[in-house]
Design a protein around this motif. Structure first.
Motif, PDB file in Angstrom:
ATOM      1  N   TRP A 284      -9.973  -0.221   2.026  1.00 39.64           N
ATOM      2  CA  TRP A 284     -10.958   0.917   2.577  1.00 39.64           C
ATOM      3  C   TRP A 284     -10.056   2.177   2.599  1.00 39.64           C
ATOM      4  O   TRP A 284     -10.551   3.062   2.781  1.00 39.64           O
ATOM      5  CB  TRP A 284     -11.455   0.603   3.906  1.00 39.64           C
ATOM      6  N   SER A 285      -8.689   1.937   2.267  1.00 38.80           N
ATOM      7  CA  SER A 285      -8.026   3.141   2.316  1.00 38.80           C
ATOM      8  C   SER A 285      -6.650   2.965   1.459  1.00 38.80           C
ATOM      9  O   SER A 285      -6.273   1.684   1.109  1.00 38.80           O
ATOM     10  CB  SER A 285      -7.430   3.498   3.567  1.00 38.80           C
ATOM     11  N   VAL A 286      -5.668   3.843   1.350  1.00 44.29           N
ATOM     12  CA  VAL A 286      -4.434   3.630   0.606  1.00 44.29           C
ATOM     13  C   VAL A 286      -3.492   2.583   1.205  1.00 44.29           C
ATOM     14  O   VAL A 286      -2.880   1.778   0.592  1.00 44.29           O
ATOM     15  CB  VAL A 286      -3.765   5.040   0.422  1.00 44.29           C
ATOM     16  N   ALA A 287      -3.470   2.831   2.760  1.00 45.70           N
ATOM     17  CA  ALA A 287      -3.037   1.884   3.428  1.00 45.70           C
ATOM     18  C   ALA A 287      -3.225   0.484   3.248  1.00 45.70           C
ATOM     19  O   ALA A 287      -2.505  -0.466   3.304  1.00 45.70           O
ATOM     20  CB  ALA A 287      -2.920   2.232   4.876  1.00 45.70           C
ATOM     21  N   SER A 288      -4.442   0.207   3.396  1.00 42.11           N
ATOM     22  CA  SER A 288      -5.137  -1.092   3.248  1.00 42.11           C
ATOM     23  C   SER A 288      -4.828  -1.767   1.959  1.00 42.11           C
ATOM     24  O   SER A 288      -4.495  -3.069   1.586  1.00 42.11           O
ATOM     25  CB  SER A 288      -6.554  -1.265   3.622  1.00 42.11           C
ATOM     26  N   MET A 289      -4.722  -0.971   0.949  1.00 40.05           N
ATOM     27  CA  MET A 289      -4.376  -1.263  -0.517  1.00 40.05           C
ATOM     28  C   MET A 289      -3.141  -1.754  -0.548  1.00 40.05           C
ATOM     29  O   MET A 289      -2.751  -2.660  -1.308  1.00 40.05           O
ATOM     30  CB  MET A 289      -4.858  -0.258  -1.265  1.00 40.05           C
ATOM     31  N   ILE A 290      -2.211  -0.943  -0.054  1.00 36.05           N
ATOM     32  CA  ILE A 290      -0.704  -1.334  -0.046  1.00 36.05           C
ATOM     33  C   ILE A 290      -0.515  -2.489   0.723  1.00 36.05           C
ATOM     34  O   ILE A 290       0.329  -3.275   0.316  1.00 36.05           O
ATOM     35  CB  ILE A 290      -0.044  -0.094   0.694  1.00 36.05           C
ATOM     36  N   CYS A 291      -1.384  -2.865   1.517  1.00 37.31           N
ATOM     37  CA  CYS A 291      -1.150  -3.904   2.394  1.00 37.31           C
ATOM     38  C   CYS A 291      -1.551  -5.144   1.722  1.00 37.31           C
ATOM     39  O   CYS A 291      -0.700  -6.295   1.647  1.00 37.31           O
ATOM     40  CB  CYS A 291      -1.691  -3.811   3.633  1.00 37.31           C
ATOM     41  N   GLY A 292      -2.493  -5.198   0.962  1.00 39.93           N
ATOM     42  CA  GLY A 292      -3.172  -5.910  -0.098  1.00 39.93           C
ATOM     43  C   GLY A 292      -2.005  -6.307  -1.087  1.00 39.93           C
ATOM     44  O   GLY A 292      -2.064  -7.815  -1.354  1.00 39.93           O
ATOM     45  N   ARG A 293      -1.682  -5.221  -1.675  1.00 40.28           N
ATOM     46  CA  ARG A 293      -0.698  -5.420  -2.979  1.00 40.28           C
ATOM     47  C   ARG A 293       0.532  -6.055  -2.291  1.00 40.28           C
ATOM     48  O   ARG A 293       1.254  -6.962  -3.149  1.00 40.28           O
ATOM     49  CB  ARG A 293      -0.442  -4.175  -3.371  1.00 40.28           C
TER      50      ARG A 293
END
Length: 471
Positions: free
Chosen positions: A107-116
């Protein structure tokens, strides 16, 4: 009367088929790595648009996977030693599934970074464990091809992700780009559950009878099985291992340094620059919209086909001749690409020449540094220090990968296309020289023979020599 195959030939064939199936299943760990490398190429622009991500944020979305992989590589040695190579691969598959679903739901850049980063953790564990496992179940005659299959699976994963990205790109469905790659992760976990334990790991745990049983299923000749068991026994009688061996033995430190050098050479050759940012590179050549992604998909297909060729050559032609050819070709291709960026690509012919040079670079890397570095890193470490040695070289791979992923856009904006590709060409020319001076030819040598040469203090370039062969 029609001729029939002898029982011995038939038995030998069944052993080879069984070994090949096991090898392909274990090498499928590379598929996850390839899917993750490939998916971000097509998804990045859509993610950046939805989340209003800056250039720096995009670089971190790309490189977060490598940061997670570096952590995975650090923990993989302990994990593979404590639980076994098999269960390390299972865990990596489960984490990969969770990470890909997490990216799809971001839902955000931060959450995308965590998933990656979570996907990277899985890939770091798999990148350590799969080549290690393959090197420990393969015979010296098939070891190069079997470990190269890991790199082949990476290229297959990249191609599948590129194709998936291209199809989903028509409607900007980047969440599906990430979500769909969880399915191969599920299939990987199911397949690995049927793999045998590594015979070398079983011997390290004192489970000699089980190790003998596994090797009997993998080697057509009982004399080969007994000889390998005895060779592993001899290796395991060395008292020092891991960090103790690193502190006390300069020859182990030499093999560690060589493993680091090999992985730096693989990553700074520039392959993942093309894989992560292929659409942006094709944009420099004047391709727009979905044409960028179709060109990128073709890159993925070429990558797969060239790696298939490498699998067939590595145990026939040898490691060093392939590396010489690869680095020479990459130097020339990148130099020509730099010249093309300098003179401009206004004409249609210049645009297609740019695509051709990128394809040539991909072929050269896929046939050389891509698979060969994983083969060599799994071969050069002594058994007592193998977990630590491969941990360090795998960690180096992902740290180098992260540096490249986190800096390329900034370097491209700073230096421009021509100077960036000139720098890459110069690095490949340097790596050609380093291959001559430091890289050994290990074709046909057993792991035990390589270790013996290393511990006798032979030059690194000579540790793959057979007994009785002169320097």
């Amino acid at each position: 009367m029609p001729q029939t195959s002898s029982p011995t030939a038939s038995s030998s064939s069944s052993f080879h088929v069984r070994s090949a199936i096991i090898g392909v299943l274990a090498a499928t760990a590379g598929l996850m790595s390839g899917l993750d490398i490939g998916v971000i190429s097509g998804a990045l622009d859509f993610v950046a648009k939805d989340f209003n991500a800056s250039t720096l944020a995009q670089e971190w979305i790309v490189s977060a996977m490598m940061a997670g992989a570096a952590i995975g590589a650090i923990t993989a040695g302990w994990l593979a030693r404590a639980t076994g190579r098999k269960w390390s691969l299972v865990l990596s598959g489960v984490i990969f599934i969770l990470g890909s679903v997490g990216c799809a739901c971001a839902w955000s850049v931060a959450s995308m970074i965590c998933g990656r980063a979570l996907m990277g953790l899985a890939i770091g564990i798999a990148a350590f464990t799969s080549p290690l496992y393959l090197s420990e179940i393969a015979s010296e005659k098939t070891r190069g091809a079997m470990i190269s299959t890991y790199q082949l699976m990476i290229t297959v994963g990249i191609f599948l992700a590129f194709m998936s990205d291209t199809l989903f790109s028509y409607h900007g469905q980047w969440r599906w780009m990430f979500g769909v790659i969880a399915l191969p992760g599920v299939l990987f976990v199911a397949g690995v559950l049927f793999l045998p334990y590594s015979p070398r790991w079983l011997m390290m745990r004192g489970r000699r009878a089980e190790a003998h049983s596994v090797l009997s299923d993998l080697r057509p000749d009982s004399h080969d099985t007994e000889a390998e068991i005895q060779a592993i026994d001899t290796q395991l009688k060395q008292r020092q291992g891991g960090f103790a061996l690193l502190r006390a033995n300069k020859n182990f430190r030499r093999s560690i340094a060589l493993g680091i050098l090999l992985q730096v050479m693989q990553q700074f050759a520039g392959i993942n620059v093309v894989m992560y940012y292929a659409p942006k590179i094709f944009a420099l050549a004047g391709f727009v919209g979905t044409a960028q992604l179709w060109c990128t998909a073709i890159v993925g297909l070429v990558n797969v086909l060239a790696t298939i060729a490498a699998v067939g050559l590595v145990d026939r032609w040898g490691r060093k001749p392939i590396l010489y050819t690869g680095f020479t070709t990459m130097t020339l291709a990148l130099g020509a690409l730099a010249w093309l960026n300098h003179t401009g690509m206004e004409t249609q012919a210049a645009k297609f020449l740019c695509v051709g040079l990128i394809m040539l670079f991909i072929v050269a890397h896929a046939m050389s540094a891509g698979p060969i570095m994983w083969v060599l890193c799994s071969e050069i470490q002594p058994i007592k220090g193998r977990d630590l040695g491969i941990t360090i070289s795998t960690l180096t791979n992902w740290v180098s990968n992260m540096v490249v992923g986190a800096s390329f856009l900034s370097i491209l904006n700073w230096l421009g296309g021509a100077n960036t590709f000139t720098l890459m060409a110069a690095l490949n020319a340097l790596f050609l020289a380093l291959t001559f001076w430091f890289v050994p030819e290990t074709r046909g040598a057993s792991l035990e023979q390589i270790e013996q040469n290393l511990m006798q203090g032979k030059r690194l370039r000579d540790i793959g020599q057979h007994t009785g062969q002169h320097a």
